[in-house]
Design an enzyme around this catalytic site. Structure first.
Site, PDB file in Angstrom:
ATOM      1  N   LYS A 223      -1.704  12.525  -1.401  1.00 14.45           N
ATOM      2  CA  LYS A 223      -0.724  13.312  -0.659  1.00 14.45           C
ATOM      3  C   LYS A 223       0.344  13.888  -1.569  1.00 14.45           C
ATOM      4  O   LYS A 223       0.659  15.073  -1.489  1.00 14.45           O
ATOM      5  CB  LYS A 223      -0.071  12.449   0.423  1.00 14.45           C
ATOM      6  CG  LYS A 223      -0.898  12.283   1.664  1.00 14.45           C
ATOM      7  CD  LYS A 223      -1.943  11.221   1.543  1.00 14.45           C
ATOM      8  CE  LYS A 223      -2.744  11.073   2.820  1.00 14.45           C
ATOM      9  NZ  LYS A 223      -3.744  10.020   2.727  1.00 14.45           N
TER      10      LYS A 223
ATOM     11  N   ALA B   6       0.826   5.203  -0.217  1.00 16.90           N
ATOM     12  CA  ALA B   6       0.044   6.446  -0.215  1.00 16.90           C
ATOM     13  C   ALA B   6       0.927   7.672  -0.039  1.00 16.90           C
ATOM     14  O   ALA B   6       0.423   8.795  -0.014  1.00 16.90           O
ATOM     15  CB  ALA B   6      -0.998   6.387   0.909  1.00 16.90           C
TER      16      ALA B   6
ATOM     17  N   ASP C 103       0.869  -1.179   0.000  1.00 16.91           N
ATOM     18  CA  ASP C 103       0.000   0.000   0.000  1.00 16.91           C
ATOM     19  C   ASP C 103       0.904   1.227   0.000  1.00 16.91           C
ATOM     20  O   ASP C 103       1.710   1.421   0.919  1.00 16.91           O
ATOM     21  CB  ASP C 103      -0.895  -0.028   1.254  1.00 16.91           C
ATOM     22  CG  ASP C 103      -1.908   1.106   1.239  1.00 16.91           C
ATOM     23  OD1 ASP C 103      -2.076   1.766   0.191  1.00 16.91           O
ATOM     24  OD2 ASP C 103      -2.542   1.351   2.298  1.00 16.91           O
TER      25      ASP C 103
HETATM   26  C1  LMR Z   1      -5.091   9.360   7.199  1.00 17.79           C
HETATM   27  O1  LMR Z   1      -4.658   8.259   7.541  1.00 17.79           O
HETATM   28  O2  LMR Z   1      -5.265  10.288   7.999  1.00 17.79           O
HETATM   29  C2  LMR Z   1      -5.418   9.607   5.758  1.00 17.79           C
HETATM   30  O3  LMR Z   1      -5.052   8.497   4.977  1.00 17.79           O
HETATM   31  C3  LMR Z   1      -6.820  10.019   5.560  1.00 17.79           C
HETATM   32  C4  LMR Z   1      -7.763   8.906   5.789  1.00 17.79           C
HETATM   33  O4  LMR Z   1      -8.562   8.631   4.889  1.00 17.79           O
HETATM   34  O5  LMR Z   1      -7.763   8.298   6.872  1.00 17.79           O
END
Ligand code: LMR
Length: 396
Positions: free
Chosen positions: A246, A213, A211
Protein backbone atom coordinates in the site's frame (compact mmCIF):
# COMPACT_ATOMS: atom_id res chain seq x y z
CA UNK A 1 -6.23 -38.39 -5.72
CA UNK A 2 -8.06 -35.13 -6.33
CA UNK A 3 -11.45 -36.37 -7.46
CA UNK A 4 -13.05 -35.86 -4.03
CA UNK A 5 -12.28 -32.11 -4.09
CA UNK A 6 -15.16 -29.70 -4.68
CA UNK A 7 -15.01 -26.13 -5.98
CA UNK A 8 -14.72 -23.55 -3.22
CA UNK A 9 -16.51 -20.24 -2.85
CA UNK A 10 -14.52 -17.20 -3.99
CA UNK A 11 -12.22 -15.46 -1.49
CA UNK A 12 -14.39 -13.05 0.55
CA UNK A 13 -12.19 -10.08 -0.40
CA UNK A 14 -10.37 -10.91 -3.66
CA UNK A 15 -13.44 -12.59 -5.17
CA UNK A 16 -15.29 -9.28 -5.25
CA UNK A 17 -13.04 -7.85 -7.97
CA UNK A 18 -14.26 -10.34 -10.59
CA UNK A 19 -17.91 -9.73 -9.67
CA UNK A 20 -17.40 -5.98 -9.89
CA UNK A 21 -15.71 -6.23 -13.29
CA UNK A 22 -18.54 -8.36 -14.66
CA UNK A 23 -21.24 -5.89 -13.51
CA UNK A 24 -22.50 -3.74 -16.41
CA UNK A 25 -24.23 -1.12 -14.20
CA UNK A 26 -22.52 2.23 -14.97
CA UNK A 27 -23.20 3.36 -11.38
CA UNK A 28 -21.26 0.42 -9.87
CA UNK A 29 -18.88 1.16 -6.99
CA UNK A 30 -15.96 -1.01 -5.85
CA UNK A 31 -15.33 -0.74 -2.10
CA UNK A 32 -13.82 -4.22 -1.88
CA UNK A 33 -10.11 -5.05 -2.04
CA UNK A 34 -7.90 -2.66 -0.06
CA UNK A 35 -6.13 -0.75 -2.79
CA UNK A 36 -5.66 3.01 -3.04
CA UNK A 37 -7.52 4.74 -5.86
CA UNK A 38 -7.45 8.25 -7.30
CA UNK A 39 -10.55 10.35 -7.94
CA UNK A 40 -10.86 8.68 -11.36
CA UNK A 41 -10.73 5.20 -9.88
CA UNK A 42 -7.14 4.38 -10.92
CA UNK A 43 -4.48 2.75 -8.76
CA UNK A 44 -1.42 4.59 -10.08
CA UNK A 45 2.27 3.73 -9.99
CA UNK A 46 3.66 6.31 -7.58
CA UNK A 47 5.93 8.92 -9.19
CA UNK A 48 8.90 8.07 -6.94
CA UNK A 49 8.48 4.38 -7.75
CA UNK A 50 8.28 5.12 -11.48
CA UNK A 51 11.52 7.12 -11.23
CA UNK A 52 13.13 4.21 -9.39
CA UNK A 53 11.90 1.90 -12.15
CA UNK A 54 13.41 4.12 -14.85
CA UNK A 55 16.77 4.09 -13.05
CA UNK A 56 16.63 0.38 -12.37
CA UNK A 57 15.73 -0.67 -15.88
CA UNK A 58 18.71 1.31 -17.15
CA UNK A 59 21.08 -0.36 -14.68
CA UNK A 60 19.78 -3.77 -13.57
CA UNK A 61 21.31 -5.82 -16.38
CA UNK A 62 20.63 -9.31 -15.00
CA UNK A 63 17.85 -11.48 -13.65
CA UNK A 64 20.17 -13.88 -11.84
CA UNK A 65 18.96 -15.20 -8.46
CA UNK A 66 19.09 -12.88 -5.48
CA UNK A 67 20.01 -13.98 -1.96
CA UNK A 68 17.39 -15.93 0.03
CA UNK A 69 17.25 -12.96 2.44
CA UNK A 70 16.31 -10.60 -0.38
CA UNK A 71 17.46 -7.60 -2.38
CA UNK A 72 20.54 -5.94 -0.82
CA UNK A 73 19.53 -3.08 1.45
CA UNK A 74 15.80 -3.74 1.33
CA UNK A 75 15.22 -5.04 4.86
CA UNK A 76 17.67 -2.43 6.23
CA UNK A 77 15.63 0.29 4.55
CA UNK A 78 12.35 -1.07 5.90
CA UNK A 79 13.89 -1.47 9.37
CA UNK A 80 14.88 2.20 9.36
CA UNK A 81 11.37 3.22 8.31
CA UNK A 82 9.64 1.16 10.97
CA UNK A 83 12.02 1.04 13.90
CA UNK A 84 14.11 4.15 13.24
CA UNK A 85 17.94 4.24 13.41
CA UNK A 86 18.15 4.45 17.18
CA UNK A 87 16.15 1.30 17.88
CA UNK A 88 17.82 -0.59 15.01
CA UNK A 89 21.15 0.23 16.65
CA UNK A 90 19.87 -0.72 20.09
CA UNK A 91 18.51 -4.09 18.94
CA UNK A 92 21.77 -4.82 17.11
CA UNK A 93 22.18 -8.51 16.30
CA UNK A 94 19.09 -9.52 18.26
CA UNK A 95 17.09 -8.56 15.16
CA UNK A 96 16.72 -10.94 12.23
CA UNK A 97 15.18 -9.82 8.93
CA UNK A 98 14.19 -11.46 5.68
CA UNK A 99 12.44 -10.18 2.57
CA UNK A 100 9.18 -11.98 1.84
CA UNK A 101 6.63 -12.22 -0.98
CA UNK A 102 4.41 -9.41 0.34
CA UNK A 103 3.00 -8.94 3.82
CA UNK A 104 1.00 -12.13 3.42
CA UNK A 105 4.23 -14.05 2.73
CA UNK A 106 5.72 -12.49 5.88
CA UNK A 107 2.73 -13.64 7.92
CA UNK A 108 2.92 -17.17 6.56
CA UNK A 109 6.67 -17.43 7.07
CA UNK A 110 6.32 -16.08 10.61
CA UNK A 111 3.63 -18.63 11.43
CA UNK A 112 5.81 -21.39 9.94
CA UNK A 113 8.70 -20.20 12.11
CA UNK A 114 6.51 -20.15 15.22
CA UNK A 115 5.22 -23.64 14.43
CA UNK A 116 8.78 -24.84 13.76
CA UNK A 117 9.96 -23.45 17.12
CA UNK A 118 6.92 -24.67 19.08
CA UNK A 119 4.02 -26.34 17.23
CA UNK A 120 1.78 -26.06 20.30
CA UNK A 121 1.80 -22.24 20.23
CA UNK A 122 -1.54 -20.45 20.38
CA UNK A 123 -1.94 -17.24 18.37
CA UNK A 124 -4.45 -14.67 19.66
CA UNK A 125 -6.25 -12.61 17.01
CA UNK A 126 -8.56 -9.62 17.39
CA UNK A 127 -12.31 -9.90 16.96
CA UNK A 128 -12.63 -9.08 14.14
CA UNK A 129 -9.38 -9.38 12.21
CA UNK A 130 -8.24 -9.44 8.56
CA UNK A 131 -10.06 -12.29 6.83
CA UNK A 132 -6.78 -13.97 5.83
CA UNK A 133 -5.10 -14.04 9.26
CA UNK A 134 -6.74 -17.20 10.56
CA UNK A 135 -6.45 -19.18 7.28
CA UNK A 136 -2.75 -18.27 7.11
CA UNK A 137 -1.90 -19.33 10.66
CA UNK A 138 -4.03 -22.47 10.31
CA UNK A 139 -2.20 -23.38 7.09
CA UNK A 140 1.02 -23.35 9.13
CA UNK A 141 -0.60 -25.79 11.57
CA UNK A 142 -1.16 -23.32 14.42
CA UNK A 143 -4.25 -22.90 16.55
CA UNK A 144 -5.76 -19.59 17.53
CA UNK A 145 -7.93 -17.89 20.11
CA UNK A 146 -9.80 -14.62 19.79
CA UNK A 147 -9.53 -11.50 21.94
CA UNK A 148 -12.27 -8.88 22.17
CA UNK A 149 -11.47 -5.69 20.31
CA UNK A 150 -14.31 -3.85 18.67
CA UNK A 151 -17.96 -3.14 19.40
CA UNK A 152 -19.87 -2.97 16.12
CA UNK A 153 -22.88 -1.27 17.66
CA UNK A 154 -20.92 1.66 19.08
CA UNK A 155 -18.07 1.52 16.51
CA UNK A 156 -15.56 1.80 19.34
CA UNK A 157 -12.66 -0.23 20.70
CA UNK A 158 -13.38 -2.12 23.89
CA UNK A 159 -10.02 -1.83 25.57
CA UNK A 160 -11.10 -3.27 28.92
CA UNK A 161 -12.69 -6.30 27.23
CA UNK A 162 -9.52 -6.72 25.14
CA UNK A 163 -7.32 -6.72 28.23
CA UNK A 164 -9.69 -9.10 30.03
CA UNK A 165 -9.62 -11.61 27.18
CA UNK A 166 -5.84 -11.46 26.97
CA UNK A 167 -5.61 -12.23 30.69
CA UNK A 168 -6.50 -15.79 29.64
CA UNK A 169 -3.37 -16.05 27.46
CA UNK A 170 -0.43 -17.99 28.85
CA UNK A 171 3.27 -17.19 28.74
CA UNK A 172 4.67 -17.83 25.26
CA UNK A 173 1.35 -17.32 23.48
CA UNK A 174 1.60 -15.04 20.45
CA UNK A 175 -0.64 -11.95 20.25
CA UNK A 176 -1.26 -10.71 16.72
CA UNK A 177 -1.79 -6.93 16.74
CA UNK A 178 -2.44 -4.51 13.88
CA UNK A 179 0.34 -1.92 14.11
CA UNK A 180 -1.88 0.81 12.63
CA UNK A 181 -4.96 1.14 10.41
CA UNK A 182 -6.72 -1.91 11.84
CA UNK A 183 -8.15 -4.11 9.10
CA UNK A 184 -11.17 -4.40 8.90
CA UNK A 185 -12.39 -1.89 11.50
CA UNK A 186 -10.26 1.23 10.88
CA UNK A 187 -10.25 1.63 14.69
CA UNK A 188 -6.78 1.88 16.22
CA UNK A 189 -5.74 1.72 19.86
CA UNK A 190 -4.95 5.10 21.44
CA UNK A 191 -1.48 5.70 22.88
CA UNK A 192 -2.94 5.06 26.34
CA UNK A 193 -4.51 1.78 25.16
CA UNK A 194 -1.23 0.66 23.61
CA UNK A 195 0.53 1.33 26.91
CA UNK A 196 -1.97 -0.91 28.72
CA UNK A 197 -1.58 -3.68 26.13
CA UNK A 198 2.21 -3.43 26.28
CA UNK A 199 2.18 -3.65 30.09
CA UNK A 200 0.03 -6.78 29.86
CA UNK A 201 2.33 -8.36 27.26
CA UNK A 202 5.33 -7.74 29.50
CA UNK A 203 3.63 -8.91 32.71
CA UNK A 204 2.30 -12.14 31.19
CA UNK A 205 5.33 -13.01 29.05
CA UNK A 206 3.36 -12.94 25.79
CA UNK A 207 5.00 -12.62 22.38
CA UNK A 208 3.69 -9.68 20.32
CA UNK A 209 3.40 -10.09 16.57
CA UNK A 210 2.69 -6.76 14.89
CA UNK A 211 1.25 -6.82 11.41
CA UNK A 212 2.03 -3.57 9.59
CA UNK A 213 0.55 -3.19 6.12
CA UNK A 214 -0.31 0.50 6.16
CA UNK A 215 2.61 2.52 7.54
CA UNK A 216 1.96 6.16 6.69
CA UNK A 217 -1.79 5.83 6.21
CA UNK A 218 -2.93 6.67 9.75
CA UNK A 219 -1.04 9.78 10.87
CA UNK A 220 2.45 9.65 9.31
CA UNK A 221 5.46 7.36 8.89
CA UNK A 222 6.90 7.95 12.37
CA UNK A 223 3.59 8.39 14.16
CA UNK A 224 2.28 5.08 12.79
CA UNK A 225 5.39 3.28 14.02
CA UNK A 226 5.13 4.49 17.62
CA UNK A 227 3.51 1.33 19.00
CA UNK A 228 5.93 -0.94 17.13
CA UNK A 229 8.93 0.99 18.44
CA UNK A 230 7.68 0.96 22.00
CA UNK A 231 6.83 -2.75 21.97
CA UNK A 232 10.08 -3.81 20.28
CA UNK A 233 11.99 -1.75 22.87
CA UNK A 234 10.15 -3.20 25.84
CA UNK A 235 9.62 -6.87 24.97
CA UNK A 236 12.40 -9.47 24.83
CA UNK A 237 10.92 -11.20 21.77
CA UNK A 238 8.66 -9.75 19.08
CA UNK A 239 7.72 -10.23 15.42
CA UNK A 240 6.75 -7.76 12.72
CA UNK A 241 5.34 -8.49 9.27
CA UNK A 242 5.73 -5.57 6.90
CA UNK A 243 4.09 -4.82 3.57
CA UNK A 244 5.08 -2.31 0.88
CA UNK A 245 1.90 -3.07 -1.08
CA UNK A 246 0.00 0.00 0.00
CA UNK A 247 2.52 2.64 1.03
CA UNK A 248 4.74 2.06 -2.03
CA UNK A 249 1.79 1.03 -4.23
CA UNK A 250 3.64 -2.19 -5.11
CA UNK A 251 0.67 -4.54 -4.67
CA UNK A 252 1.32 -7.07 -7.43
CA UNK A 253 5.09 -7.05 -6.92
CA UNK A 254 4.65 -8.90 -3.60
CA UNK A 255 7.06 -6.82 -1.59
CA UNK A 256 7.30 -7.38 2.15
CA UNK A 257 9.55 -8.28 5.03
CA UNK A 258 9.57 -10.22 8.27
CA UNK A 259 11.47 -9.05 11.34
CA UNK A 260 11.99 -11.11 14.46
CA UNK A 261 13.65 -9.81 17.59
CA UNK A 262 15.31 -12.60 19.56
CA UNK A 263 15.89 -12.59 23.26
CA UNK A 264 19.68 -12.79 23.28
CA UNK A 265 22.52 -10.93 21.61
CA UNK A 266 23.81 -12.75 18.55
CA UNK A 267 20.40 -14.28 17.71
CA UNK A 268 20.39 -12.82 14.20
CA UNK A 269 22.18 -15.73 12.53
CA UNK A 270 19.94 -18.36 14.08
CA UNK A 271 16.79 -16.41 13.19
CA UNK A 272 17.79 -15.59 9.61
CA UNK A 273 19.17 -19.02 8.71
CA UNK A 274 16.08 -20.77 10.07
CA UNK A 275 13.79 -18.35 8.22
CA UNK A 276 15.81 -18.80 5.03
CA UNK A 277 15.57 -22.58 5.33
CA UNK A 278 11.79 -22.45 5.80
CA UNK A 279 11.53 -20.12 2.79
CA UNK A 280 13.82 -22.39 0.73
CA UNK A 281 11.46 -25.30 1.27
CA UNK A 282 8.57 -23.13 0.14
CA UNK A 283 9.24 -20.42 -2.49
CA UNK A 284 13.06 -20.60 -2.35
CA UNK A 285 13.62 -16.85 -2.45
CA UNK A 286 11.48 -13.74 -2.72
CA UNK A 287 10.84 -11.90 -6.01
CA UNK A 288 13.24 -9.02 -6.54
CA UNK A 289 11.49 -6.37 -8.59
CA UNK A 290 9.35 -4.60 -5.97
CA UNK A 291 12.08 -4.73 -3.36
CA UNK A 292 14.59 -3.31 -5.82
CA UNK A 293 12.22 -0.42 -6.54
CA UNK A 294 11.48 0.28 -2.86
CA UNK A 295 15.19 0.08 -2.02
CA UNK A 296 16.06 2.51 -4.82
CA UNK A 297 13.55 4.95 -3.32
CA UNK A 298 14.69 4.40 0.27
CA UNK A 299 18.37 4.91 -0.60
CA UNK A 300 17.85 8.23 -2.40
CA UNK A 301 16.99 11.32 -0.36
CA UNK A 302 15.22 13.03 -3.27
CA UNK A 303 13.07 10.01 -4.10
CA UNK A 304 12.31 9.49 -0.40
CA UNK A 305 11.07 13.06 -0.07
CA UNK A 306 8.92 12.70 -3.20
CA UNK A 307 7.54 9.37 -1.97
CA UNK A 308 6.72 10.76 1.49
CA UNK A 309 4.78 13.57 -0.17
CA UNK A 310 2.82 11.11 -2.32
CA UNK A 311 2.07 9.02 0.75
CA UNK A 312 0.84 12.10 2.62
CA UNK A 313 -1.39 12.96 -0.33
CA UNK A 314 -2.92 9.45 -0.34
CA UNK A 315 -3.62 9.70 3.39
CA UNK A 316 -5.10 13.18 3.12
CA UNK A 317 -7.35 12.13 0.28
CA UNK A 318 -8.68 9.14 2.21
CA UNK A 319 -9.28 11.27 5.30
CA UNK A 320 -11.18 13.79 3.19
CA UNK A 321 -13.34 11.00 1.81
CA UNK A 322 -14.02 9.77 5.35
CA UNK A 323 -15.38 13.18 6.33
CA UNK A 324 -17.45 13.46 3.15
CA UNK A 325 -19.05 10.02 3.54
CA UNK A 326 -19.88 10.58 7.21
CA UNK A 327 -21.45 13.96 6.35
CA UNK A 328 -23.41 12.48 3.43
CA UNK A 329 -24.76 9.68 5.64
CA UNK A 330 -25.75 12.20 8.29
CA UNK A 331 -27.51 14.26 5.63
CA UNK A 332 -29.48 11.12 4.68
CA UNK A 333 -30.98 11.23 8.19
CA UNK A 334 -28.73 8.61 9.79
CA UNK A 335 -27.51 10.96 12.53
CA UNK A 336 -24.17 9.89 14.00
CA UNK A 337 -24.77 6.21 13.30
CA UNK A 338 -21.84 6.12 10.86
CA UNK A 339 -20.00 9.12 12.35
CA UNK A 340 -17.06 6.91 13.36
CA UNK A 341 -16.10 6.63 9.68
CA UNK A 342 -14.75 10.19 9.92
CA UNK A 343 -12.70 9.42 13.04
CA UNK A 344 -11.12 6.16 11.92
CA UNK A 345 -7.85 5.67 10.05
CA UNK A 346 -6.40 3.84 7.10
CA UNK A 347 -8.24 2.35 4.18
CA UNK A 348 -11.08 0.66 6.00
CA UNK A 349 -14.16 1.19 8.10
CA UNK A 350 -16.47 -1.53 9.30
CA UNK A 351 -20.04 -0.39 8.72
CA UNK A 352 -22.58 -1.79 11.14
CA UNK A 353 -24.60 -3.50 8.41
CA UNK A 354 -25.73 -7.14 8.33
CA UNK A 355 -24.50 -9.54 5.63
CA UNK A 356 -28.06 -9.39 4.19
CA UNK A 357 -27.92 -5.59 3.93
CA UNK A 358 -24.50 -5.83 2.26
CA UNK A 359 -25.92 -8.40 -0.18
CA UNK A 360 -28.82 -6.09 -1.07
CA UNK A 361 -26.40 -3.23 -1.75
CA UNK A 362 -24.44 -5.49 -4.08
CA UNK A 363 -27.45 -7.00 -5.83
CA UNK A 364 -29.62 -3.91 -6.19
CA UNK A 365 -27.15 -1.01 -6.15
CA UNK A 366 -23.96 -2.60 -7.56
CA UNK A 367 -21.93 -1.49 -4.52
CA UNK A 368 -19.32 -4.13 -3.74
CA UNK A 369 -17.75 -4.81 -0.33
CA UNK A 370 -17.26 -7.90 1.85
CA UNK A 371 -20.20 -9.32 3.81
CA UNK A 372 -18.68 -8.29 7.16
CA UNK A 373 -19.49 -4.66 6.24
CA UNK A 374 -15.92 -3.51 5.60
CA UNK A 375 -15.60 -0.69 3.08
CA UNK A 376 -12.41 0.40 1.35
CA UNK A 377 -12.78 4.15 1.86
CA UNK A 378 -10.24 4.76 -0.93
CA UNK A 379 -12.80 3.39 -3.41
CA UNK A 380 -15.07 6.37 -2.74
CA UNK A 381 -14.98 9.53 -4.85
CA UNK A 382 -16.69 12.89 -4.51
CA UNK A 383 -18.81 11.74 -7.46
CA UNK A 384 -20.00 8.41 -6.00
CA UNK A 385 -20.41 9.40 -2.33
CA UNK A 386 -23.98 10.77 -2.72
CA UNK A 387 -25.03 7.54 -4.49
CA UNK A 388 -23.35 5.34 -1.86
CA UNK A 389 -24.84 7.34 1.04
CA UNK A 390 -28.34 7.15 -0.41
CA UNK A 391 -27.97 3.42 -1.04
CA UNK A 392 -26.74 2.74 2.50
CA UNK A 393 -29.58 4.83 3.91
CA UNK A 394 -32.05 2.76 1.89
CA UNK A 395 -31.02 -0.45 3.67
CA UNK A 396 -29.86 0.81 7.09
C1 LMR B 1 -7.34 -6.25 1.86
O1 LMR B 1 -7.51 -6.52 3.05
O2 LMR B 1 -8.27 -5.93 1.11
C2 LMR B 1 -5.96 -6.31 1.28
O3 LMR B 1 -5.02 -6.58 2.29
C3 LMR B 1 -5.86 -7.23 0.14
C4 LMR B 1 -5.96 -8.65 0.55
O4 LMR B 1 -5.05 -9.41 0.22
O5 LMR B 1 -6.94 -9.04 1.20
Amino acid sequence: MFSHLNPLPADPILGLSALYKADSNPAKVDLGVGVYKTADGKTPILGAVQSAFDRLSASEGSKVYISPTGWPGFTDGCANLVFGDVLVEKMGDKLGAIQTPGGCGALRLAFEMIAFADPETTVWVSNPTWANHVPTLAAAGLKHKVYDYYNRQTSTIEIEAMLTSLEAAKAGDVVLLHACCHNPTGADLSAADWAKVQALLVRKGLVPFLDMAYQGFAAGLDEDAAAVRSIFSALPEALLSYSCSKNFGLYRERTGALFIKGEKDGMRDALVTNLAQLARANYSMPPSHGAALATTVMQDAGLMAAWAEELNAMRDRINGLRGSLAAALEAEGLGDRFGAVARQTGMFSLLNLSPEQVAVLQREKSIYFPGNGRINVAGLTDANIPYVAKAIASVA
